[in-house]
Design a protein around this motif. Structure first.
Motif, PDB file in Angstrom:
ATOM      1  N   LEU B  53     -14.972  20.404  33.451  1.00 60.94           N
ATOM      2  CA  LEU B  53     -14.757  21.456  32.445  1.00 60.94           C
ATOM      3  C   LEU B  53     -14.229  22.717  33.106  1.00 60.94           C
ATOM      4  O   LEU B  53     -13.312  23.372  32.610  1.00 60.94           O
ATOM      5  CB  LEU B  53     -16.065  21.753  31.708  1.00 60.94           C
ATOM      6  CG  LEU B  53     -16.621  20.644  30.826  1.00 60.94           C
ATOM      7  CD1 LEU B  53     -17.934  21.086  30.209  1.00 60.94           C
ATOM      8  CD2 LEU B  53     -15.627  20.264  29.741  1.00 60.94           C
ATOM      9  N   LEU B  54     -14.821  23.049  34.275  1.00 64.56           N
ATOM     10  CA  LEU B  54     -14.415  24.270  34.976  1.00 64.56           C
ATOM     11  C   LEU B  54     -12.958  24.191  35.397  1.00 64.56           C
ATOM     12  O   LEU B  54     -12.203  25.161  35.245  1.00 64.56           O
ATOM     13  CB  LEU B  54     -15.334  24.488  36.180  1.00 64.56           C
ATOM     14  CG  LEU B  54     -15.102  25.777  36.960  1.00 64.56           C
ATOM     15  CD1 LEU B  54     -15.501  26.964  36.111  1.00 64.56           C
ATOM     16  CD2 LEU B  54     -15.892  25.782  38.251  1.00 64.56           C
ATOM     17  N   THR B  56     -10.480  22.311  34.138  1.00 65.68           N
ATOM     18  CA  THR B  56      -9.521  22.396  33.013  1.00 65.68           C
ATOM     19  C   THR B  56      -9.461  23.821  32.475  1.00 65.68           C
ATOM     20  O   THR B  56      -8.383  24.318  32.148  1.00 65.68           O
ATOM     21  CB  THR B  56      -9.897  21.450  31.852  1.00 65.68           C
ATOM     22  OG1 THR B  56     -11.270  21.619  31.556  1.00 65.68           O
ATOM     23  CG2 THR B  56      -9.594  20.019  32.161  1.00 65.68           C
ATOM     24  N   ALA B  57     -10.625  24.459  32.420  1.00 65.46           N
ATOM     25  CA  ALA B  57     -10.654  25.834  31.910  1.00 65.46           C
ATOM     26  C   ALA B  57      -9.867  26.746  32.839  1.00 65.46           C
ATOM     27  O   ALA B  57      -9.123  27.617  32.389  1.00 65.46           O
ATOM     28  CB  ALA B  57     -12.089  26.312  31.780  1.00 65.46           C
ATOM     29  N   ARG B  58     -10.025  26.542  34.163  1.00 68.96           N
ATOM     30  CA  ARG B  58      -9.325  27.406  35.110  1.00 68.96           C
ATOM     31  C   ARG B  58      -7.814  27.272  34.931  1.00 68.96           C
ATOM     32  O   ARG B  58      -7.090  28.253  34.902  1.00 68.96           O
ATOM     33  CB  ARG B  58      -9.704  27.055  36.547  1.00 68.96           C
ATOM     34  CG  ARG B  58      -9.381  28.166  37.527  1.00 68.96           C
ATOM     35  CD  ARG B  58      -8.982  27.645  38.876  1.00 68.96           C
ATOM     36  NE  ARG B  58      -7.595  27.194  38.914  1.00 68.96           N
ATOM     37  CZ  ARG B  58      -6.552  27.996  39.146  1.00 68.96           C
ATOM     38  NH1 ARG B  58      -6.738  29.281  39.367  1.00 68.96           N
ATOM     39  NH2 ARG B  58      -5.327  27.510  39.167  1.00 68.96           N
ATOM     40  N   GLY B  60      -6.157  26.357  32.290  1.00 65.83           N
ATOM     41  CA  GLY B  60      -5.749  26.986  31.030  1.00 65.83           C
ATOM     42  C   GLY B  60      -5.733  28.496  31.141  1.00 65.83           C
ATOM     43  O   GLY B  60      -4.771  29.157  30.725  1.00 65.83           O
ATOM     44  N   VAL B  61      -6.789  29.048  31.726  1.00 69.67           N
ATOM     45  CA  VAL B  61      -6.897  30.511  31.811  1.00 69.67           C
ATOM     46  C   VAL B  61      -5.834  31.064  32.744  1.00 69.67           C
ATOM     47  O   VAL B  61      -5.273  32.135  32.490  1.00 69.67           O
ATOM     48  CB  VAL B  61      -8.315  30.911  32.267  1.00 69.67           C
ATOM     49  CG1 VAL B  61      -8.401  32.389  32.512  1.00 69.67           C
ATOM     50  CG2 VAL B  61      -9.332  30.503  31.228  1.00 69.67           C
ATOM     51  N   GLN B  62      -5.532  30.309  33.815  1.00 66.69           N
ATOM     52  CA  GLN B  62      -4.480  30.761  34.740  1.00 66.69           C
ATOM     53  C   GLN B  62      -3.149  30.896  33.991  1.00 66.69           C
ATOM     54  O   GLN B  62      -2.449  31.898  34.127  1.00 66.69           O
ATOM     55  CB  GLN B  62      -4.343  29.752  35.886  1.00 66.69           C
ATOM     56  CG  GLN B  62      -3.240  30.078  36.874  1.00 66.69           C
ATOM     57  CD  GLN B  62      -3.542  31.322  37.671  1.00 66.69           C
ATOM     58  OE1 GLN B  62      -4.474  31.351  38.467  1.00 66.69           O
ATOM     59  NE2 GLN B  62      -2.781  32.374  37.446  1.00 66.69           N
ATOM     60  N   LEU B  64      -2.751  31.335  30.806  1.00 68.06           N
ATOM     61  CA  LEU B  64      -2.846  32.431  29.830  1.00 68.06           C
ATOM     62  C   LEU B  64      -2.698  33.776  30.517  1.00 68.06           C
ATOM     63  O   LEU B  64      -1.950  34.651  30.058  1.00 68.06           O
ATOM     64  CB  LEU B  64      -4.182  32.333  29.094  1.00 68.06           C
ATOM     65  CG  LEU B  64      -4.476  33.406  28.062  1.00 68.06           C
ATOM     66  CD1 LEU B  64      -3.423  33.419  26.984  1.00 68.06           C
ATOM     67  CD2 LEU B  64      -5.833  33.172  27.417  1.00 68.06           C
ATOM     68  N   VAL B  65      -3.399  33.930  31.666  1.00 67.09           N
ATOM     69  CA  VAL B  65      -3.341  35.209  32.388  1.00 67.09           C
ATOM     70  C   VAL B  65      -1.923  35.457  32.890  1.00 67.09           C
ATOM     71  O   VAL B  65      -1.423  36.588  32.807  1.00 67.09           O
ATOM     72  CB  VAL B  65      -4.369  35.213  33.541  1.00 67.09           C
ATOM     73  CG1 VAL B  65      -4.120  36.357  34.489  1.00 67.09           C
ATOM     74  CG2 VAL B  65      -5.768  35.317  32.967  1.00 67.09           C
TER      75      VAL B  65
END
Lengths: 346, 310
Positions: B53-54, B56-58, B60-62, B64-65
């Motif tokens: 989860l971490l 995939t989230a990283r 995605g957030v990368q 987005l940022v």
């Protein structure tokens, strides 16, 4: 129904005006309601969700006998009374243990509902990691192909986006990006992949079997660390912040298409209005001919009684002197009487 | 000079901040949301859930940022501000769209005539005091005539003629008129707003009551000997009034003239209808033409009418 209130003073008038429909809306306020029995788990989860939703969150501390899927009249009443348009109703029963119902309202009427069962959860306090500042906007991350195809998950995504970041902003402070809420699904089971063609049918059936086959929902909150990468864009590192929730989807109601159509209406914003703060009324701010933004501020009336003027011995109050000692004050009195006598002589 | 090393270093840096996915991530910068539509990896999911989860989230957030940092940025006291585009995801509104405010009678007229609103300054220059004073309100300029120490008195004025009192009366009259117009506007707005049958029925009922009252008082006995229905209320405060048998010649003449004048007049209902037909509720064209006729000669009148028809 509440009676319509006619404002009797300027303050209540302002409050009522703030509640009137706006072209560009404020973030939704969420009310957290406990049902007749909400177990420890659901109470904890609701508390943590409220911490994330703050300051747009209201907690109802007492138990309420509400069954949103059967009778939503109480919710409608509370929505109107508190000017709130989201509900989280916690209820645990033998049939549906640890349930949370997300309710979204439109015009103080229920638009749609979605029940989530809490399977596991980890509190914010259990993870000894840095936390985000309350009131900061979270980033949202959704991971699964079902968020684009399955009606249940499309609805869930829409609701969670409305819950956490439904506000339209014109700009954001990049230094204030502190946390992300990540919603991931378990890998899609093969049974759902095979029946991808008749998803609509299976969703409308909403039988118990279909619900149990839906993949789990993992909600995680992470804090973001922005590290220098040598380029303009930083590198992102995530740290678990909590709460971590593992949820299952249960009952839901789809929005009424007629009401949804009304709710989806967009205002026609003129370009000028968009530039001037998206149709929101901005008081005391104006742009002058030179293009400079000018603001007017209100300064409260100055209390001149507290003004410190030039200190002089003669202006000293009598109390301070009497504090020193008794015999001194006696001397003072004697001196004053002497002065008086002198004046009389003149 | 060998550039390949520098290029390699640059590529390595870019690698840290770029995310490679089979299906490109969907980014909605307006709502700060990223959606990863890639199917999940069942193996790593079963192996270690949190790490999966971490990661995939990283990713995605990368992404987005990166997109947020690529937005046009302005600086502020709190740090760089990124100007967000409008969101692409459509979320339902919480409340219906605000309704436009109904126009007042004057606003309607001004719109039809193309009259622009001119803002008056709140303050006006007072020559006597040599300072800016409020146009109205406390010590406002509109009270000057009431407070000035010397005022003109007409030659034929009464002994108790009080110019201050008259000025005050005129001012109060103006205020009352404004309030009256405001109330009328509110009523008009409400009438336009209310399509519900309940209010219409209420108005209709009131109209019937009014007609009944008129009918009952129209007999010589003011309805005293009329048959009454059950539940019909007696009208209160009715008294027969007789005019004096003998009146002065001038009074009699004026009474009769008044009757004749009324006979000559167009009935009210008909008048209202004809004025409506003539062209909207804003501008009475018949009246406008009539007033024009009075002022000018025949030739010009013809021109004007042709303009109206065109």
């Amino acid at each position: 129904m509440l009676r319509t209130i006619k404002p009797k003073n300027a303050r209540s008038k302002r409050v009522l005006q703030a509640r009137e429909p706006k072209e560009v809306e404020d973030p939704r306020t969420a009310i957290f309601v406990k049902g007749t029995h909400s177990g420890e788990k659901v109470t904890g989860v609701m508390k943590e969700l409220m911490a994330l939703k703050r300051p747009n969150a209201i907690s109802f501390s007492k138990k309420n006998a509400v069954r949103p899927f059967e009778d939503a009249s109480s919710l409608e009443f509370w929505a109107q009374k508190n000017d709130a348009s989201l509900f989280v109703v916690g209820q645990t029963t033998k049939k549906r243990p640890d349930g949370m119902v997300l309710v979204r309202m439109y015009d103080n009427r229920v638009l749609d509902m979605c029940e989530l069962g809490v399977e596991n959860w980890v509190s914010m306090n259990e993870l000894k990691t840095p936390k985000a500042t309350p009131g900061h906007k979270p980033l949202m991350h959704f991971a699964s192909e079902l968020f684009d195809t399955h009606p249940r998950f499309i609805q869930l995504k829409s609701m969670l986006m409305d819950f956490f970041s439904g506000e339209v902003l014109d700009s954001i402070c990049l230094a204030g990006l502190e946390h992300v809420i990540s919603v991931s699904l378990a890998p899609t089971p093969a049974s759902m992949n095979s029946t991808a063609d008749n998803l609509q049918g299976s969703a409308s059936k909403a039988s118990e079997g279909a619900e149990s086959s839906l993949p789990k929902v993992h909600v995680r909150a992470y804090t973001i660390r922005l590290l220098a990468s040598g380029t303009r864009t930083p590198r992102v590192e995530l740290t678990p912040m909590g709460p971590s929730l593992d949820l299952v989807l249960r009952r839901n109601t789809e929005p009424d298409p007629e009401i949804l159509k009304q709710a989806m209406k967009r205002p026609k914003l003129r370009k000028q209005d968009v530039e001037k703060g998206l149709g929101k009324k901005r008081k005391n701010i104006e742009v002058d001919e030179m293009g400079d933004v000018r603001g007017r501020i209100h300064v409260a009336k100055q209390d001149l009684g507290r003004l410190q003027t030039r200190k002089m011995k003669g202006l000293k109050g009598g109390q301070e002197e009497s504090d020193d000692s008794d015999d001194e004050s006696g001397d003072e009195e004697a001196a004053q009487s002497r002065r008086r006598k002198r004046r009389k002589g003149e | 000079m060998d550039v390949s090393e520098i290029l390699a270093a640059h590529v390595a840096k870019q690698k840290l901040i770029t995310v490679e996915k089979d299906i490109p991530l969907e980014i909605d910068a307006g709502f700060l949301t990223v959606t990863d539509l890639n199917p999940g990896d069942a193996e790593s999911y079963d192996e270690s859930l949190e790490e999966y989860l971490l990661s995939t989230a990283r990713d995605g957030v990368q992404a987005l940022v990166s997109s947020l940092f690529a937005l046009p940025i302005t600086s502020s006291a709190d740090g760089p501000l990124a100007r967000l585009p409008s969101p692409t995801t459509q979320l339902p509104r919480a409340k219906p769209l605000p309704k436009p405010k109904p126009l007042t009678k004057w606003e309607k007229f001004a719109k039809a005539k193309g009259i622009q609103k001119q803002r008056k300054d709140k303050k006006v220059w007072d020559e006597e005091k040599q300072e800016w004073v409020d146009r109205w309100g406390w010590k406002g300029a509109n009270k000057r005539e009431e407070t000035q120490w010397l005022s003109e008195v007409p030659a034929n004025a009464d002994a108790d003629y009080d110019p201050a009192k008259i000025a005050r009366g005129a001012r109060k009259e103006k205020m009352a008129k404004n309030e009256r117009q405001h109330q009328q506007n509110l009523v008009r707005a409400q009438a336009a707003n209310m399509n519900s049958s309940t209010s219409d029925r209420f108005e209709h009922k009131k109209g019937i009551d009014r007609t009944l009252a008129t009918a009952r008082t129209s007999t010589a006995s003011m309805g005293r000997f009329d048959r009454t229905l059950d539940g019909e209320k007696r009208l209160k405060g009715l008294k027969r009034k007789f005019s004096a048998a003998e009146v002065s010649a001038t009074a009699e003449k004026s009474q009769n003239l008044a009757i004749l004048k009324n006979l000559d007049r167009e009935p009210i209902m008909k008048k209202a209808k004809s004025s409506k037909e003539a062209g909207g509720d804003v501008l009475n064209i018949r009246k406008a033409i009539r007033s024009y006729e009075c002022e000018d000669e025949k030739g010009e009148k013809m021109i004007f009418i042709s303009v109206v028809l065109a």
